[in-house]
Design a protein around this motif. Structure first.
Motif, PDB file in Angstrom:
ATOM      1  N   GLY A 182      -3.037   6.317  -2.864  1.00 56.73           N
ATOM      2  CA  GLY A 182      -1.587   6.128  -2.907  1.00 56.73           C
ATOM      3  C   GLY A 182      -1.064   4.923  -2.161  1.00 56.73           C
ATOM      4  N   ALA A 183      -1.921   3.999  -1.756  1.00 58.74           N
ATOM      5  CA  ALA A 183      -1.446   2.797  -1.062  1.00 58.74           C
ATOM      6  C   ALA A 183      -0.605   1.944  -2.025  1.00 58.74           C
ATOM      7  N   SER A 184       0.371   1.256  -1.477  1.00 60.48           N
ATOM      8  CA  SER A 184       1.265   0.438  -2.298  1.00 60.48           C
ATOM      9  C   SER A 184       0.776  -1.006  -2.345  1.00 60.48           C
ATOM     10  N   ILE A 185       0.912  -1.635  -3.527  1.00 55.49           N
ATOM     11  CA  ILE A 185       0.507  -3.022  -3.722  1.00 55.49           C
ATOM     12  C   ILE A 185       1.687  -3.808  -4.280  1.00 55.49           C
ATOM     13  N   TYR A 186       1.994  -4.921  -3.636  1.00 56.65           N
ATOM     14  CA  TYR A 186       3.036  -5.830  -4.127  1.00 56.65           C
ATOM     15  C   TYR A 186       2.370  -7.076  -4.682  1.00 56.65           C
ATOM     16  N   LYS A 187       2.714  -7.434  -5.910  1.00 54.63           N
ATOM     17  CA  LYS A 187       2.107  -8.567  -6.590  1.00 54.63           C
ATOM     18  C   LYS A 187       3.058  -9.756  -6.534  1.00 54.63           C
ATOM     19  N   ALA A 188       2.740 -10.695  -5.640  1.00 55.80           N
ATOM     20  CA  ALA A 188       3.590 -11.858  -5.410  1.00 55.80           C
ATOM     21  C   ALA A 188       3.271 -12.957  -6.416  1.00 55.80           C
ATOM     22  N   SER A 189       4.204 -13.900  -6.560  1.00 51.62           N
ATOM     23  CA  SER A 189       4.057 -14.943  -7.583  1.00 51.62           C
ATOM     24  C   SER A 189       3.524 -16.265  -7.034  1.00 51.62           C
ATOM     25  N   PHE A 190       3.388 -16.399  -5.724  1.00 48.42           N
ATOM     26  CA  PHE A 190       2.963 -17.676  -5.168  1.00 48.42           C
ATOM     27  C   PHE A 190       1.440 -17.825  -5.222  1.00 48.42           C
ATOM     28  N   VAL A 191       0.976 -19.066  -5.071  1.00 50.17           N
ATOM     29  CA  VAL A 191      -0.454 -19.372  -5.035  1.00 50.17           C
ATOM     30  C   VAL A 191      -0.886 -19.487  -3.582  1.00 50.17           C
ATOM     31  N   ALA A 192      -1.829 -18.652  -3.170  1.00 46.98           N
ATOM     32  CA  ALA A 192      -2.225 -18.597  -1.762  1.00 46.98           C
ATOM     33  C   ALA A 192      -3.229 -19.680  -1.382  1.00 46.98           C
TER      34      ALA A 192
END
Length: 241
Positions: A182-192
């Motif tokens: 149940g961990a939450s994942i946020y999918k960001a749009s930047f290039v790391a």
């Protein structure tokens, strides 16, 4: 009021003198310099330690001793940090200059357990794949364990540390356990940054395919489907085996 987001960069090294200067340069170039760098070295015999010990302008903490591989070293690093998140970087990985800043901003905004961003691999832009985990495994969840994601350090208190049973793919097992739990994942749009190709997963294809199969077999319900996919992947990569 939210607590400030803190990040530790953690790196496992062994005889990495050739690649390490580029990583150090990318850390020095960060627009947000408020981060810790924890290096666990596996008793290198080349000039790795000279480069590490000379990086005194960074907030660095390091040890050099024999270990049981990459994930044993990463587990040691995680236990030594008090930061709220950590970012795994290999010696041949490179960060964009604003990566730490953007990761912190995303973590502050979302408070997600995992923040994943895009990465570059051989001039290609890679992000998490859309599709089922039975097909893509952990890569449906994050773009990459190294460079492409930060993880809440406290997750290891609930889900355990990286398994020494999987010397190449313990990260995949850990990520899949997070999502099942149940961990939450946020999918960001930047290039790391840029993911390097000198790691064990790229140099040992047979081992990577085999361990990925074992992870999928352990975490997916339809076992026969994973056996079939494993056979297909072996055939697909036959000329490289």
């Amino acid at each position: 009021m939210k607590k400030p987001v803190t990040i530790s960069v953690i790196t496992a090294t062994y005889n990495a003198a050739e690649a390490l200067p580029g990583l150090i340069d990318s850390l020095r170039a960060q627009t947000d310099k408020e981060f810790q760098w924890v290096v666990i070295d596996g008793a290198s015999t080349d000039d790795t330690l000279a480069f590490i010990s000379a990086a005194t302008d960074l907030n660095i903490q390091w040890i050099s001793e024999l270990d049981f591989g990459i994930y044993d070293a990463l587990n040691k690093a995680i236990r030594q940090t008090n930061s709220s998140y950590y970012l795994v970087l290999g010696a041949d990985d490179r960060l964009k200059s604003d990566a730490i800043q953007l990761y912190k901003e995303a973590a502050h905004k979302t408070d997600a357990d995992v923040i994943t961003a895009k990465i570059q691999v051989n001039n290609r832009l890679i992000e998490h794949r859309s599709g089922p985990t039975w097909l893509y495994g952990a890569f449906n969840l994050v773009s990459s364990h190294a460079v492409g994601a930060i993880f809440k350090t406290a997750l290891h208190e609930q889900f355990g540390y990286y398994s020494r049973k999987f010397p190449i793919t313990a990260d995949q097992l850990f990520i899949k356990r997070l999502v099942v739990g149940g961990a939450s994942i946020y999918k960001a749009s930047f290039v790391a940054g840029t993911f390097g190709h000198e790691g064990l997963s790229n140099s040992d294809l047979v081992g990577t395919l085999s361990e990925t199969f074992r992870v999928q077999l352990e975490t997916e319900k339809i076992k026969w489907l994973q056996v079939a996919l494993y056979i297909v992947r072996l055939i697909r990569h036959y000329r490289r085996l």
